[in-house]
Design a protein around this motif. Structure first.
Motif, mmCIF file in Angstrom:
data_model
loop_
_atom_site.group_PDB
_atom_site.id
_atom_site.type_symbol
_atom_site.label_atom_id
_atom_site.label_comp_id
_atom_site.label_asym_id
_atom_site.label_seq_id
_atom_site.Cartn_x
_atom_site.Cartn_y
_atom_site.Cartn_z
ATOM 1 N N LEU A 165 0.626 -1.045 0.376
ATOM 2 C CA LEU A 165 -0.473 -0.232 -0.141
ATOM 3 C C LEU A 165 0.555 1.211 0.182
ATOM 4 C CD1 LEU A 165 -2.664 1.164 0.682
ATOM 5 C CD2 LEU A 165 -2.512 1.251 2.945
ATOM 6 N N LEU A 166 2.443 1.335 0.869
ATOM 7 C CA LEU A 166 2.779 2.641 0.498
ATOM 8 C C LEU A 166 3.614 2.923 -0.301
ATOM 9 C CD1 LEU A 166 4.273 1.933 4.857
ATOM 10 C CD2 LEU A 166 2.860 3.122 3.996
ATOM 11 N N LEU A 167 4.070 1.186 -1.283
ATOM 12 C CA LEU A 167 4.552 1.682 -2.572
ATOM 13 C C LEU A 167 3.560 2.126 -3.202
ATOM 14 C CD1 LEU A 167 6.648 -1.869 -2.542
ATOM 15 C CD2 LEU A 167 7.612 0.018 -2.472
ATOM 16 N N ALA A 168 2.081 1.744 -3.217
ATOM 17 C CA ALA A 168 1.562 2.071 -4.251
ATOM 18 C C ALA A 168 0.884 3.439 -4.279
ATOM 19 C CB ALA A 168 -0.137 1.122 -4.148
ATOM 20 N N VAL A 169 0.760 4.156 -3.043
ATOM 21 C CA VAL A 169 0.674 5.581 -3.121
ATOM 22 C C VAL A 169 2.635 5.969 -3.125
ATOM 23 C CG1 VAL A 169 0.554 7.296 -0.727
ATOM 24 C CG2 VAL A 169 -0.213 5.512 -0.715
ATOM 25 N N ALA A 170 3.401 5.730 -3.253
ATOM 26 C CA ALA A 170 4.461 6.479 -3.356
ATOM 27 C C ALA A 170 4.362 6.555 -5.089
ATOM 28 C CB ALA A 170 5.421 6.073 -3.367
ATOM 29 N N CYS A 171 4.050 5.475 -5.592
ATOM 30 C CA CYS A 171 4.054 5.067 -6.807
ATOM 31 C C CYS A 171 2.572 6.240 -7.623
ATOM 32 C CB CYS A 171 3.850 4.200 -7.712
ATOM 33 S SG CYS A 171 3.165 4.266 -8.899
ATOM 34 N N GLY A 172 1.572 6.267 -6.628
ATOM 35 C CA GLY A 172 1.098 7.973 -7.566
ATOM 36 C C GLY A 172 1.675 8.621 -7.374
ATOM 37 N N CYS A 173 1.943 9.417 -6.114
ATOM 38 C CA CYS A 173 2.627 10.269 -6.479
ATOM 39 C C CYS A 173 3.836 10.999 -7.058
ATOM 40 C CB CYS A 173 3.031 10.965 -4.511
ATOM 41 S SG CYS A 173 2.175 10.824 -3.236
ATOM 42 N N VAL A 174 4.379 10.489 -7.092
ATOM 43 C CA VAL A 174 5.949 10.116 -8.072
ATOM 44 C C VAL A 174 5.183 9.927 -9.330
ATOM 45 C CG1 VAL A 174 7.272 8.925 -9.699
ATOM 46 C CG2 VAL A 174 6.873 8.932 -6.809
ATOM 47 N N TYR A 175 3.814 9.663 -9.686
ATOM 48 C CA TYR A 175 3.509 9.882 -11.067
ATOM 49 C C TYR A 175 2.790 10.951 -11.647
ATOM 50 C CZ TYR A 175 0.136 8.505 -14.930
ATOM 51 O OH TYR A 175 -0.522 8.677 -15.774
ATOM 52 N N ALA A 176 2.157 11.266 -10.220
ATOM 53 C CA ALA A 176 1.571 13.016 -10.058
ATOM 54 C C ALA A 176 2.486 13.979 -10.335
ATOM 55 C CB ALA A 176 0.304 13.217 -9.476
ATOM 56 N N ALA A 177 3.861 13.486 -9.814
ATOM 57 C CA ALA A 177 4.541 14.484 -9.894
ATOM 58 C C ALA A 177 5.466 14.770 -10.767
ATOM 59 C CB ALA A 177 5.608 14.263 -8.586
ATOM 60 N N THR A 178 5.785 13.040 -11.802
ATOM 61 C CA THR A 178 6.380 13.734 -13.148
ATOM 62 C C THR A 178 5.635 14.260 -14.303
ATOM 63 O OG1 THR A 178 7.437 11.435 -12.149
ATOM 64 C CG2 THR A 178 7.589 11.690 -14.947
ATOM 65 N N THR A 179 4.178 13.707 -13.792
ATOM 66 C CA THR A 179 3.307 14.548 -15.150
ATOM 67 C C THR A 179 3.360 15.832 -15.124
ATOM 68 O OG1 THR A 179 2.054 12.736 -14.965
ATOM 69 C CG2 THR A 179 0.782 14.606 -16.072
ATOM 70 N N ALA A 180 2.862 16.717 -13.704
ATOM 71 C CA ALA A 180 3.086 17.746 -13.394
ATOM 72 C C ALA A 180 4.302 18.439 -14.020
ATOM 73 C CB ALA A 180 2.606 18.039 -12.533
ATOM 74 N N LEU A 181 5.306 17.613 -13.514
ATOM 75 C CA LEU A 181 7.008 18.518 -14.186
ATOM 76 C C LEU A 181 6.627 18.487 -15.661
ATOM 77 C CD1 LEU A 181 9.536 19.620 -13.099
ATOM 78 C CD2 LEU A 181 10.361 17.236 -12.883
ATOM 79 N N GLY A 182 6.735 17.475 -15.933
ATOM 80 C CA GLY A 182 6.609 16.859 -17.637
ATOM 81 C C GLY A 182 5.909 18.253 -18.317
ATOM 82 N N SER A 183 4.870 18.350 -17.471
ATOM 83 C CA SER A 183 3.501 19.280 -18.432
ATOM 84 C C SER A 183 4.158 21.076 -18.053
ATOM 85 C CB SER A 183 2.478 19.252 -17.677
ATOM 86 O OG SER A 183 1.350 20.386 -17.578
ATOM 87 N N THR A 184 4.925 21.301 -16.761
ATOM 88 C CA THR A 184 5.867 22.455 -16.980
ATOM 89 C C THR A 184 6.717 22.946 -17.720
ATOM 90 O OG1 THR A 184 7.405 22.083 -15.286
ATOM 91 C CG2 THR A 184 5.120 22.757 -14.064
ATOM 92 N N VAL A 185 7.539 21.686 -18.514
ATOM 93 C CA VAL A 185 8.495 21.736 -19.161
ATOM 94 C C VAL A 185 8.281 22.496 -21.088
ATOM 95 C CG1 VAL A 185 10.523 20.386 -20.686
ATOM 96 C CG2 VAL A 185 10.018 20.192 -18.059
ATOM 97 N N LEU A 186 6.537 21.245 -21.011
ATOM 98 C CA LEU A 186 6.663 21.548 -22.515
ATOM 99 C C LEU A 186 5.224 22.885 -22.397
ATOM 100 C CD1 LEU A 186 5.481 17.898 -22.595
ATOM 101 C CD2 LEU A 186 6.574 18.888 -23.981
ATOM 102 N N THR A 187 4.633 23.554 -20.768
ATOM 103 C CA THR A 187 4.149 24.347 -21.621
ATOM 104 C C THR A 187 4.972 25.895 -21.160
ATOM 105 O OG1 THR A 187 3.715 24.538 -18.892
ATOM 106 C CG2 THR A 187 2.200 22.997 -20.995
ATOM 107 N N SER A 188 6.470 26.447 -20.518
ATOM 108 C CA SER A 188 7.104 27.277 -20.115
ATOM 109 C C SER A 188 7.902 27.823 -20.950
ATOM 110 C CB SER A 188 7.614 26.442 -18.884
ATOM 111 O OG SER A 188 8.936 25.811 -19.054
ATOM 112 N N ALA A 189 8.194 26.869 -22.389
ATOM 113 C CA ALA A 189 8.388 27.523 -23.507
ATOM 114 C C ALA A 189 8.372 26.378 -24.290
ATOM 115 C CB ALA A 189 10.241 26.977 -23.588
ATOM 116 N N ASP A 190 8.927 26.445 -25.602
ATOM 117 C CA ASP A 190 8.955 26.180 -27.332
ATOM 118 C C ASP A 190 9.190 24.652 -26.806
ATOM 119 O OD1 ASP A 190 7.468 25.113 -29.659
ATOM 120 O OD2 ASP A 190 9.110 26.501 -31.116
ATOM 121 N N ALA A 191 9.500 24.063 -26.190
ATOM 122 C CA ALA A 191 9.545 22.838 -26.286
ATOM 123 C C ALA A 191 9.513 21.602 -27.019
ATOM 124 C CB ALA A 191 9.305 22.087 -24.249
ATOM 125 N N ASP A 192 10.063 20.936 -27.443
ATOM 126 C CA ASP A 192 9.974 19.636 -28.484
ATOM 127 C C ASP A 192 10.021 18.138 -27.885
ATOM 128 O OD1 ASP A 192 9.689 18.109 -30.616
ATOM 129 O OD2 ASP A 192 11.844 17.875 -31.096
#
Length: 303
Positions: A165-192
């Motif tokens: 359960l703890l691993l699943a919670v960590a997975c969900g948090c990392v998944y959300a953070a990674t997606t949000a971080l990728g989104s900021t890279v793509l929207t903050s500049a003309d990233a490919d």
């Protein structure tokens, strides 16, 4: 078709490709004793090599270098995050079972990102958009629970449920953070998107391969079916799927994108029913319909 709808469609296609990964893994394990961690490492390595070749052929080298120079930390963090949440998910499956791992990890991420989206939008009061988002999340998470319970009903429950359960919670948090971080890279500049996918996948492979080697062998296989399946996992469920995902993420909110990727368990359940003869059951059908309805609801204004 608007850019937002096109982006959402690309994210949905990525979710469908990811959903075929489970079936491919089952086929591979029937032909090779490679560990799940080793398979994940090969998957990222094949994807990284394919994306590097594609970047050279398409002459995207300058954009790739520009991305690394502009966002070296973020790009590498996206890749390491991708490798990390895959490893955490597989660890949760082995310790807590398929259902708990899927429901908690995939269910937590859209909730976290929905909250982030609301904070970014600075909603001070409950609006029609807020209520619609709540309905979309409710339908998606309810469907996820039903599909996961139906597909995992015959699976063994892990021996260490609390750890899982703890691993699943960590997975969900990392998944959300990674997606949000990728989104900021793509929207903050003309990233490919191809550049980000290449850099992130390469970083993920560099981080995951040593961990897989430490985990123990066997390290190689000569079975042609296993080799072909590894190629499919790397090229289609990793390189192409993440390319589609990051391309769609440029015009799709991160929260909506993660809800759309819930097509992954639906695809996995349907593929298992068609190819392996597993019965989806009434709960699985209802859950699939709920998830599809939620994804369709993302296309509404304000959702």
């Amino acid at each position: 078709m608007s850019s937002t709808r096109t982006g959402l469609l690309l994210v949905c296609l990525a979710g469908v490709l990811w959903g075929t990964g489970g079936l491919a893994l089952e086929i591979l394990r029937d032909h090779s004793p490679l560990s799940v961690l080793m398979v994940s490492a090969y998957r990222m390595l094949v994807a990284a090599l394919a994306l590097l070749v594609a970047s050279v052929v398409l002459r995207r080298g300058p954009r790739l270098l520009a991305l690394v120079r502009a966002y070296p930390g973020r790009s590498v963090a996206v890749g390491l995050g991708t490798a990390a949440y895959q490893a955490l998910y597989f660890g949760s499956v082995t310790t807590a079972g398929v259902t708990v791992a899927t429901v908690v990890s995939l269910g937590l991420a859209p909730v976290l990102l929905a909250v982030v989206d609301l904070v970014r939008a600075r909603h001070r009061t409950v609006t029609r958009g807020t209520l619609r988002l709540a309905l979309v999340l409710g339908a998606a998470l309810s469907g996820l629970v039903l599909v996961s319970a139906a597909s995992g009903s015959g699976a063994a429950v892990g021996t260490r449920p609390v750890v899982g359960l703890l691993l699943a919670v960590a997975c969900g948090c990392v998944y959300a953070a990674t997606t949000a971080l990728g989104s900021t890279v793509l929207t903050s500049a003309d990233a490919d998107p191809l550049a980000l996918t290449t850099v992130a996948t390469t970083a993920g492979a560099v981080g995951l391969v040593p961990v897989a080697l430490v985990g123990g062998g066997p390290f190689v296989t000569s079975d042609p079916v296993a080799l072909g399946t590894l190629g499919y996992l790397g090229l289609f469920t990793m390189a192409l799927a993440y390319g589609l995902f990051y391309t769609g993420l440029r015009t799709t909110r991160s929260g909506a994108a993660v809800v759309a990727t819930l097509l992954e368990p639906v695809t996995a359940a349907v593929a298992a029913a068609v190819v392996l003869g597993e019965r989806l059951g009434l709960a699985g059908v209802i859950g699939s319909v709920l998830i599809l309805t939620a994804v369709a609801g993302l296309d509404e204004p304000g959702a």
